[in-house]
Design an enzyme around this catalytic site. Structure first.
Site, short mmCIF file in Angstrom:
data_model
loop_
_atom_site.label_atom_id
_atom_site.label_comp_id
_atom_site.label_asym_id
_atom_site.label_seq_id
_atom_site.Cartn_x
_atom_site.Cartn_y
_atom_site.Cartn_z
N LYS A 1 0.06 -4.26 2.47
CA LYS A 1 -0.19 -3.98 3.91
C LYS A 1 -1.65 -4.15 4.30
CE LYS A 1 0.25 -0.27 1.31
NZ LYS A 1 1.26 0.47 0.58
N ASP B 1 -4.22 3.55 4.82
CA ASP B 1 -2.93 2.93 4.50
C ASP B 1 -1.97 3.05 5.70
OD1 ASP B 1 -0.96 1.98 2.25
OD2 ASP B 1 0.04 3.69 3.18
N GLY C 1 8.20 1.68 2.43
CA GLY C 1 8.91 1.54 1.15
C GLY C 1 10.26 0.86 1.27
N GLY D 1 3.28 7.39 -8.96
CA GLY D 1 3.15 5.97 -8.57
C GLY D 1 3.15 5.75 -7.07
N ARG E 1 -3.68 -9.16 -15.01
CA ARG E 1 -5.00 -9.26 -15.68
C ARG E 1 -4.82 -9.52 -17.17
NH1 ARG E 1 -8.56 -6.96 -11.80
NH2 ARG E 1 -7.58 -5.10 -10.94
N GLU F 1 -2.17 4.70 -3.70
CA GLU F 1 -2.85 3.40 -3.86
C GLU F 1 -3.80 3.49 -5.05
OE1 GLU F 1 -2.11 0.64 -1.88
OE2 GLU F 1 -0.55 2.03 -1.33
N LYS G 1 -0.31 0.03 8.09
CA LYS G 1 1.13 -0.09 8.39
C LYS G 1 1.39 -0.01 9.88
CE LYS G 1 2.45 1.98 3.96
NZ LYS G 1 2.59 3.27 3.28
#
Ligand code: NDP
Ligand code: HSE
Length: 424
Positions: free
Chosen positions: A105, A201, A134, A187, A45, A190, A205
């Site tokens: 995903k 999530d 991951g 981190g 951005r 989401e 997956k």
């Protein structure tokens, strides 16, 4: 050695991790893989993430059409997340013959069958090892290691954030909100953590992993989904007392033409290997008809582990055949598949009742009338004139248990149904 120029869209946690690995290990990759990969453009951005890493502002790009038209760039890493504009951007890149490596995903679970044919039509590849579990190379293992096996089941802890939260609640008595905050600051979560804590999530997956493992399309919409937001500290204490850990588990099974796919909290016996998977670690426990049980384990989220999966795909894409799956065929292959909603499971049920004679027997009768057999029952004194009843059931049909709970909730002596969690 010719430079192979790539770009990154989204220099956040994962994109930043991939960038760091590619730059720190550039010479190592040259020496071991025989290619010199350089990041020649970064779309975001603003240029702030580039400045934060001391990257030249010359690399900043905020225009997808420019990026797609740049003849020097042969591959783009997509680590922005979300469906749009990621889908439009990836489509443009593929149409311009650029391979794409993505960790997204949600986009794959919803639009994989549209994107893969575009990649194939334009002779480039769509790579997504980083989208699931991951740093654990689960996509490659499923795609390239079980060709002679029919995969029968997948049981996975495939969301790092929820596993981190449940582990912290379980081992450090941290409350839910504190644990979620920590997962966000590390981190793992989401951009909108609802996706993690409500099980979306993990369902994305599971759709990807089960589709690959079962050679059929397991649509995201066919997956039963429940998150961890209703799991209480008391449930975790009760689970411990009964010999279990509570985990958010993704389950996929295939039996002939029947596929069962679900994501929900589960009581996992304390001595099961999945019970020991803690923090942001993930594990996938897979059974194939010849190979038997296998467990894949490792960091399920975070900059470096996920960045490692991205870099592995970059090298695969730049050195190998630009094709990943035959997923575009899977829509056809899923014809005739029966997606099972009325699955079988054990259940943990916690009910607050009036502390009166006959209440336990009334509830037992309702369960029994619905074909639900009690494995064990515990009564504890509750607040005031109430009691808490804990039940573990034998395996029963989901719909029968739901029907029984509905009836139990209407009994005059029942104050509340506090919890229902399935048991492995
Ligand atoms: P981050 O939010 O850390 O990074 C995303 C980056 O992309 C940010 O710099 C963001 O800018 C930028 N961005 C987002 N939307 C746009 C847009 N429309 N145009 C330009 N730039 C944009 O996310 P993560 O790195 O955590 O996740 C990225 C992807 O990787 C997601 O698909 C996620 O599901 C997946 N993933 C994440 C893992 C993790 O451990 N975090 C692990 C495995 C997969 P801004 O901050 O200004 O919005
Ligand atoms: N939010 C995801 C998780 C990132 O917590 O597992 C890894 O896919």
């Amino acid at each position: 050695m010719r430079q192979r120029k790539i770009a990154i869209m989204g220099l956040g946690t994962v994109g930043g991790g991939a960038y760091d690995i590619l730059t720190e290990n550039r010479e190592y990759i040259q020496a071991t893989q025989g290619i010199d990969v350089t990041v020649a453009a970064i779309l975001d951005r603003t240029s702030a993430p580039l400045q934060a890493r001391g990257i030249s502002a010359d690399l900043f790009c905020d225009n997808i059409d420019k990026l797609a038209a740049n003849p020097e760039i042969e591959l783009v890493i997509e680590t922005m997340g979300g469906v749009e504009p990621a889908k439009t951007f990836i489509t443009k890149l593929l149409e311009n013959g650029k391979s794409v490596v993505t960790a997204n995903k949600e986009l794959l679970a919803k639009h994989w069958s549209e994107l893969e044919p575009i990649a194939q039509k334009h002779g480039c590849g769509l790579f997504f090892e980083a989208s699931c579990v991951g740093g654990v190379p689960i996509i490659r293992a499923i795609g390239e290691s079980f060709q002679g096996d029919k995969v029968r089941s997948i049981y996975g802890i495939i969301n790092g954030t929820t596993n981190y939260i449940l582990s912290k609640m379980s081992s450090e008595n941290l409350d839910y909100a504190q644990a979620l905050k920590q997962a966000q600051s590390l981190g793992f979560a989401e951009a909108d953590p609802t996706s993690d804590v409500e099980g979306y999530d993990a369902a994305y997956k599971l759709s990807i992993l089960a589709s690959l493992a079962f050679h059929t399309c397991v649509p995201y919409a066919s997956i039963y989904r429940e998150g961890i937001t209703k799991v209480t500290a008391q449930d975790i204490k009760n689970a411990h007392a009964l010999g279990y850990e509570i985990k958010l588990i993704a389950i996929g099974t295939r039996d002939g033409d029947s596929v069962e796919a679900r994501v929900h909290p589960l009581f996992v016996p304390s001595d099961h290997p999945l019970a020991a998977v803690s923090g942001a670690y993930n594990a996938v426990y897979l059974n194939g008809d010849n190979v038997g049980d296998l467990m894949f384990y490792g960091a399920g989220a975070g900059a470096r582990p996920t960045g490692s999966a991205i870099v592995s795909d970059v090298i695969k894409a730049l050195t190998g055949k630009p094709k990943y799956t035959d997923f575009d065929n899977n829509g056809r292959l899923s014809d005739g598949i029966d997606f099972i909603g009325d699955f079988m499971s054990g259940y943990y049920i916690c009910v607050t009742v009036d502390d009166k004679t006959g209440v336990l027997s009334k509830i037992s009768t309702v369960l029994s009338d619905n074909g639900v057999s009690i494995k064990s029952a515990i009564q504890r004194a509750g607040e005031g004139d109430t009691a808490t009843l804990l039940f573990l059931t034998h395996k029963a049909r989901e719909h029968s248990v739901m029907h029984a709970l509905d009836t139990i909730s209407k009994l005059a002596t029942v104050r509340s149904i506090d919890s229902m969690i399935r048991v492995m």
